[in-house]
Design an enzyme around this catalytic site. Structure first.
Site, PDB file in Angstrom:
ATOM      1  N   HIS A   1      -5.381  -3.367  -2.376  1.00 33.24           N
ATOM      2  CA  HIS A   1      -3.884  -4.087  -2.613  1.00 33.24           C
ATOM      3  C   HIS A   1      -3.412  -3.523  -3.896  1.00 33.24           C
ATOM      4  O   HIS A   1      -2.032  -3.912  -4.294  1.00 33.24           O
ATOM      5  CB  HIS A   1      -4.041  -5.656  -2.477  1.00 33.24           C
ATOM      6  CG  HIS A   1      -4.895  -5.996  -3.847  1.00 33.24           C
ATOM      7  ND1 HIS A   1      -6.123  -6.072  -3.639  1.00 33.24           N
ATOM      8  CD2 HIS A   1      -4.439  -6.427  -4.697  1.00 33.24           C
ATOM      9  CE1 HIS A   1      -6.836  -6.517  -4.712  1.00 33.24           C
ATOM     10  NE2 HIS A   1      -5.785  -6.997  -5.384  1.00 33.24           N
TER      11      HIS A   1
ATOM     12  N   ASP B   1     -10.427  -3.632   1.538  1.00 32.42           N
ATOM     13  CA  ASP B   1      -9.544  -3.783   0.236  1.00 32.42           C
ATOM     14  C   ASP B   1     -10.082  -2.779  -0.657  1.00 32.42           C
ATOM     15  O   ASP B   1     -10.210  -3.078  -1.781  1.00 32.42           O
ATOM     16  CB  ASP B   1      -9.608  -5.284  -0.242  1.00 32.42           C
ATOM     17  CG  ASP B   1      -8.580  -5.531  -1.236  1.00 32.42           C
ATOM     18  OD1 ASP B   1      -7.599  -4.906  -1.271  1.00 32.42           O
ATOM     19  OD2 ASP B   1      -8.782  -6.394  -2.014  1.00 32.42           O
TER      20      ASP B   1
ATOM     21  N   SER C   1      -8.214  -6.753 -10.970  1.00 27.28           N
ATOM     22  CA  SER C   1      -8.225  -6.327  -9.607  1.00 27.28           C
ATOM     23  C   SER C   1      -9.168  -4.845  -9.631  1.00 27.28           C
ATOM     24  O   SER C   1      -8.195  -4.032 -10.467  1.00 27.28           O
ATOM     25  CB  SER C   1      -7.342  -6.617  -8.604  1.00 27.28           C
ATOM     26  OG  SER C   1      -6.980  -7.856  -8.447  1.00 27.28           O
TER      27      SER C   1
END
Length: 769
Positions: free
Chosen positions: A504, A534, A619
């Site tokens: 993402h 992911d 992230s």
């Protein structure tokens, strides 16, 4: 004060004794002068006795001689007194027995006097008829009238003398006389005082003496001879004077008991009285020992100071009695006294003497008992005190002997003990310092390792920014979250860098801007991405030697509570290289992920939980252990009100499997069973009845559609089947079904499923290839 003959006494004591001595002599001189005057007035003596001790120089010399002689005699007998101490106790007992004997003797004498009174009554009639007796009585009346005129003065003088003699001196108050050793002497002095009182009654005393004298011509010469002997004697020392006084008192007592017996007894007593003026050596020694015993037994008395005032009073009393006896005898020689008057006066005086003796014996008995009990109590107290002192002395002697015998060993022992205490304190201090140093070293080592790992990890973490077009229709905050993230250099081959990040983060863009810790930037290319895990891989080229690949750890050996570090770039480039610290809060967590932000969960991610601070931009960042090895990649966090520090990371072992396929294939091939499903929890009652689902089934999925010639169709899976278990695991929903199927992407082997078809339970095998 040196008084000669090697005798030394304190000067103040010498002055006090001299003052008492002179006072007693002056009093004696006044008494003698008064007596001489009385004798001259009564024409009983032709001349008064010459004055004595008038020269002050002679007084001083006589006082010194008397005092020195007494002290010399006392010092010579000190050692003998100690040996005679036991004998003195026996003497006290014998004195007590002698008192009883004297009492019996007095009673016998009283009986004899009664018989004499009877004889006197018989001869009374004869005497009344005698003319010679009448002439004598007339003469007696004339002279007795003259004596009565003088008797008031004489009685007055007698009372004054008695008052002076009975007045105690200061030294007598301080001196305690042993009653047992001087009992006989006190008895004799008391009897003598009684005789003096009787003699002060005018004609009665003179008649008493005339009663026992029969021959005037024989008596007067004897008295004159005794006067000459007394006047011609040499000065006596204090012990000799005391000895003479006691002997005279005893003789006077004996004479008193024998009055009225016979003329011969009176003459013998008178001769004994005169003969006793010359004391024997043995008697003198006994008296001196008794006197010294009295002085020594008195604890309050000075050992070198005799009772001079008491001795002088006794000597004066004896001399006074002796002078009165001479006066009375001279008066008797010049007067004719009737036998009847003499016997009556003798009887009255005898009764008085007997009463005085009895009273004196009673008083002496009471004093003896009191003195004996006091002495016993004093001896007991003294013995207890001596025992206590002896016990204390014994303890102190034992301690001294023990110290003298063993003091070297005791000193060595004390030194050893002190040395042990000092060494123990030193070792404890050293050990304490060592422990503190170890703790400090451990803390420093821990801190150093943590910092080292953080610095190394920072060199392997980069900032990843996708190239979102300026005319993007996404909101600014949405674009910023997707456009900026973190990545980890997991492999470096020459100048080629392989960076793992989240799918993402890279989004749909192929090119990504990579910024290193030294603020240098390069453009990287996305090699592959997988939305179900992911994860994405970006390839970049850089000749910067400061960029390092990170060491890979093992996520299968994670421990709950293990310390970890999180390195990333929260909120973009401005805060790149941020390091936060935490622990592993949970293992094997299933996290729901919504990739496309349509408020529907798309994937059930397998991850471990951490409590380190994670913010937007972290992230794709690195999660390292205490050794600085990569154990996970940050993937998500829970953003809810009142929830803090709940973040999740993908285990590094799963990451390695994914990135390997992404490097080579650019994608991940998952098994596709070819079915569509619904969750049982979302079915209503009509739908449950349609599939004939038992009421006990609460969880699972219902097959809603099966593709033709798909793996599900090949596995005989039909529409309406209810799957409750898959691969031996309880099936909750369709996300769990997809997770179990994707976990077999590498082996693609068939798995067993438990289903309900038409309300009946059965098992089938589902093929994955």
């Amino acid at each position: 004060m040196d008084i000669g003959k090697k005798h030394v006494i304190p000067k103040s004591q010498y002055r006090r004794k001299r003052r008492e001595f002179f006072h007693n002599e002056d009093r004696e001189e006044n008494l003698n002068q008064h007596q001489d005057k009385q004798n001259i007035d009564n024409t009983t003596l032709k001349k008064a006795e010459k004055q004595i001790h008038k020269d002050s120089i002679d007084k001083h010399e006589r006082f010194k001689n008397s005092l020195s002689s007494h002290l010399e005699q006392r010092n010579r007998d000190v050692n003998e007194n100690k040996a005679e101490e036991s004998k003195s106790n026996q003497d006290s007992k014998s004195a007590y027995n002698r008192d009883h004997y004297l009492t019996d003797d007095v009673s016998k004498k009283q009986n004899s006097l009664d018989s004499v009174d009877q004889d006197t009554e018989k001869s009374k009639y004869y005497e009344q008829n005698s003319e010679a007796t009448l002439s004598t009585k007339s003469t007696d009346k004339v002279e007795s009238s003259d004596m009565r005129k003088l008797s008031p003065d004489k009685n007055k003088v007698g009372h004054e003398e008695q008052h002076v003699l009975s007045k105690p001196s200061e030294h007598d108050k301080e001196t305690r006389i042993d009653f047992e050793s001087s009992r006989t002497d006190s008895d004799s002095s008391m009897q003598t005082e009684k005789i003096k009182k009787d003699s002060s009654d005018g004609n009665e005393s003179s008649n008493l003496k005339s009663e026992v004298i029969s021959d005037k011509s024989n008596t007067v010469p004897k008295l004159s001879e005794s006067d000459d002997e007394v006047n011609n004697q040499k000065p006596l020392t204090l012990p000799e004077e005391q000895k003479l006084k006691r002997q005279q008192s005893q003789n006077e007592q004996t004479k008193t008991y024998t009055y009225g017996d016979s003329e011969q007894n009176d003459k013998s007593n008178h001769e004994n009285d005169l003969s006793h003026h010359t004391p024997s050596k043995s008697d003198d020694k006994d008296n001196v020992m008794r006197e010294d015993h009295i002085v020594d037994n008195n604890p309050d008395n000075d050992i070198n100071t005799p009772s001079l005032s008491k001795i002088d009073d006794d000597r004066k009393l004896d001399e006074k009695i002796h002078v009165e006896d001479k006066h009375k005898q001279n008066a008797d020689s010049s007067e004719t006294v009737g036998y009847q008057s003499q016997s009556s006066v003798s009887h009255r005086s005898t009764e008085k003497r007997n009463m005085a003796i009895n009273d004196h014996h009673k008083l002496n008995g009471q004093k003896l008992n009191t003195k004996t009990s006091a002495n016993n109590n004093q001896k007991k107290a003294t013995s207890k005190l001596n025992k206590g002192r002896a016990t204390n002395n014994n303890y102190s002697d034992i301690l001294k002997k023990f110290w003298m015998m063993y003091w070297p060993k005791l000193v060595i022992l004390m030194g050893i003990i002190i040395l042990i205490v000092i060494l123990n304190a030193i070792f404890n201090n050293v050990n304490k310092n060592d422990r503190m140093n170890d703790n400090n070293d451990a803390d420093a080592q821990k801190y150093t390792t943590t910092m080292k790992n953080a610095n190394n990890t920072v060199k392997s973490v980069v900032t990843v920014e996708n190239e979102t077009s300026k005319d993007s229709s996404l909101p600014k905050d949405k674009a910023s979250q997707d456009e900026v993230g973190s990545g980890v250099v997991y492999k470096k081959s020459g100048d080629t860098l392989y960076i793992v990040t989240n799918a993402h983060v890279v989004g749909d863009k192929e090119n990504q801007k990579i910024t290193f810790s030294n603020n240098k930037s390069v453009v990287g290319k996305v090699l592959g991405k997988d939305k179900w895990s992911d994860l994405a891989v970006v390839k970049a080229t850089s000749s910067d030697s400061s960029v390092k690949e990170i060491a890979i750890g093992d996520s299968n050996n994670l421990v709950l509570g293990e310390p970890i570090l999180v390195v990333g770039n929260p909120l973009g480039v401005d805060f790149k290289g941020t390091v936060t610290e935490g622990i592993i809060s949970g293992l094997n967590r299933n996290v729901l992920i919504d990739f496309d932000k349509d408020n529907k969960y798309d994937m059930l991610m397998k991850a471990f939980q951490i409590d380190a601070s994670v913010n937007p931009g972290n992230s794709g960042g690195a999660v390292v252990n205490r050794e600085g090895k990569l154990i996970g990649v940050v993937a998500a966090k829970i953003s809810m009100p009142n929830v803090e520090n709940m973040s999740f990371a993908i285990p590094v072992n799963e990451v390695q499997k994914i990135v390997k396929d992404l490097e080579t294939k650019g994608k991940i091939d998952y098994p596709d069973v070819g079915v569509k499903m619904k969750n049982i929890a979302s079915l209503n009652s009509f739908e449950r009845q349609a599939v004939k689902l038992p009421g006990k089934v609460k969880n699972g999925v219902v097959v809603d559609q099966v593709d033709n010639n798909g793996l599900a169709d090949q596995s005989s899976l039909k529409k309406g089947d209810v799957i409750t278990e898959l691969d031996g695991k309880l099936l909750e929903d369709d996300l769990r079904f997809r997770q179990i199927i994707f976990s077999h992407k590498d082996d693609l082997k068939s798995i067993t499923a438990k289903i309900y078809r038409d309300g009946k339970e059965k098992e089938i095998n589902i093929k994955l290839k």
